[in-house]
Scaffold this motif. Structure first.
Motif, mmCIF file in Angstrom:
data_model
loop_
_atom_site.group_PDB
_atom_site.id
_atom_site.type_symbol
_atom_site.label_atom_id
_atom_site.label_comp_id
_atom_site.label_asym_id
_atom_site.label_seq_id
_atom_site.Cartn_x
_atom_site.Cartn_y
_atom_site.Cartn_z
ATOM 1 N N THR A 60 0.803 -1.223 0.000
ATOM 2 C CA THR A 60 0.000 0.000 0.000
ATOM 3 C C THR A 60 0.834 1.271 0.000
ATOM 4 O OG1 THR A 60 -0.130 -0.074 2.411
ATOM 5 C CG2 THR A 60 -1.927 -1.124 1.182
ATOM 6 N N SER A 61 2.135 1.154 -0.084
ATOM 7 C CA SER A 61 3.002 2.332 -0.089
ATOM 8 C C SER A 61 2.742 3.168 -1.335
ATOM 9 C CB SER A 61 4.471 1.898 -0.052
ATOM 10 O OG SER A 61 5.308 3.004 -0.307
ATOM 11 N N PRO A 62 2.644 4.499 -1.191
ATOM 12 C CA PRO A 62 2.448 5.340 -2.377
ATOM 13 C C PRO A 62 3.632 5.282 -3.340
ATOM 14 C CG PRO A 62 2.647 6.692 -0.389
ATOM 15 C CD PRO A 62 2.636 5.254 0.038
ATOM 16 N N GLN A 63 4.813 4.913 -2.857
ATOM 17 C CA GLN A 63 5.978 4.768 -3.725
ATOM 18 C C GLN A 63 5.913 3.487 -4.553
ATOM 19 O OE1 GLN A 63 6.429 5.497 -0.355
ATOM 20 N NE2 GLN A 63 6.739 7.671 -0.700
ATOM 21 N N ARG A 64 5.060 2.565 -4.161
ATOM 22 C CA ARG A 64 4.949 1.286 -4.855
ATOM 23 C C ARG A 64 3.876 1.416 -5.932
ATOM 24 N NH1 ARG A 64 7.025 -3.708 -2.761
ATOM 25 N NH2 ARG A 64 8.719 -2.408 -2.093
ATOM 26 N N THR A 65 4.207 2.174 -6.966
ATOM 27 C CA THR A 65 3.274 2.399 -8.071
ATOM 28 C C THR A 65 3.128 1.119 -8.894
ATOM 29 O OG1 THR A 65 5.013 3.071 -9.600
ATOM 30 C CG2 THR A 65 4.020 4.814 -8.232
ATOM 31 N N GLU A 66 2.165 1.114 -9.787
ATOM 32 C CA GLU A 66 1.979 -0.065 -10.643
ATOM 33 C C GLU A 66 3.205 -0.284 -11.517
ATOM 34 O OE1 GLU A 66 0.654 -3.494 -11.598
ATOM 35 O OE2 GLU A 66 -0.377 -2.261 -10.121
ATOM 36 N N GLY A 67 3.842 0.798 -11.957
ATOM 37 C CA GLY A 67 5.061 0.665 -12.758
ATOM 38 C C GLY A 67 6.184 0.008 -11.973
#
Length: 79
Positions: free
Chosen positions: A26-33
């Motif tokens: 759920t980290s915002p840094q863990r984007t789908e890319g």
């Protein structure tokens, strides 16, 4: 750099388990890319580490089981 160590352990994970774990990230840094880069690199990284002599350990095992395995291997002389 691996040659600096007597033994290197690799926590291995299958694609399905990796996808399940990434879905829970759920980290915002863990984007789908970023998640896709992780998916794309898993098999290559694992293969490279195993080819270099890393000892595979199942990342799905319990922490206690993993610790027991590592400690048992560390106690063996000459390995």
């Amino acid at each position: 750099m691996l040659d600096l160590f007597e033994r290197v352990f690799l926590l291995t994970i299958g694609a399905d388990e990796q996808d399940a774990r990434l879905a829970r990230a759920t980290s915002p840094q863990r984007t789908e890319g970023i998640k896709q880069q992780i998916r794309d690199g898993r098999s290559v990284f694992q293969a490279t580490m195993l080819e270099a002599g890393a000892v595979p350990l199942d990342a799905g095992a319990s922490p206690a089981s993993l610790a027991d395995t590592v400690l048992a291997m560390a106690a063996r002389p000459g390995h």
